[in-house]
Design an enzyme around this catalytic site. Sequence first.
Site: not given
Lengths: 69, 267
Positions: B101, B162, B189-190, B211-212
């Site tokens: 990645k 994040g 992301a986001g 992830n977050s």
Amino acid sequence: MNIYINGESITLDNSNTLTSALAVYQQQDNALNNFALALNGDFISKADYPITAVKQGDSIDIFAPIQGG
Amino acid sequence: MTINIYGTELESRLLIGSALYPSPEVMKNAIIASGAQVVTLSLKRQNPSDNGGAKIWQYIQQLSTEKQIHLLPNTAGCKSAKEAVTLAKMSRELFATDWIKLEVIGDDYNLQPDPIELLTATKELLAAGFKVLPYCTDDLVLCQRLYDLGCQVIMPWASPIGTGKGLLTPYNLETIRARLPDATLIVDAGIGRPSDACQAMEMGYDGVLLNSAVALADNPVLMAKAFSAAITAGEQGYLAGIMDKRQTAQPSTPTLDTPFWHQPGVN
């Protein structure tokens, strides 16, 4: 001569390879498990440690797995 | 339906990160609950006093073996093509995978990828045999350039890493999907809510990397299940064919044989 491993100064005899430099580093209570490294910012494969010479002022960065996103 | 990552067919369209969980145990349970078959991880300068990283690595290795989960190392923290290429090569040796990645950050404020350095690193890594999964902005031309270089998988952001803001510019993501019909597209992301992931899948995206949103939930294991369900719902909605939006109301109940006094011209 002096080199740096992860910013820590290491004193070596002259004419050393990466293998011997890592051995000295480990003798100073630095366990090395599951790592890869770069010499002066360039990746060096494990197979090449014994044949890669280090010289005065060289910088070795040792990396280990961590969590990531 | 499966997602194709450089020839590897996977059942799950959720790719999940291994960071920010309250504990290694919660991380492991959330990954299992998510059903994800790809887990991202990273490298950092080894600190001999840091044993926490070793525990997480142990769990991920265990998952990789027992659940046949694929490892996807990232180049987080890199700000130049040279740094990213070096880190990718270290990752390939350490994690025994040619998947990477690719992250090259161009701005510290919003962690926006640097498109110039990203293209440079992508070109070098593809030539070195890597299977590059570039993390990029939702810029159509950049995605096209990455595809032209040989990236079979492209991962535009929904919003900055994040933030949990979801899909800030749906038009951009829809356009990328329309213009690159043969690429495997993953929103990365986001993502903040399961509905964000569902929205991306309804657009026809092939997968979602997050992830977050799971790790920072009050209950990461339950949230992992919620995302899994949302991604499946979005995928099925896309495949089923979503109706067009209409400007005016249309009765859903048939008007035939409605009471005569509701017919036009009758008082």
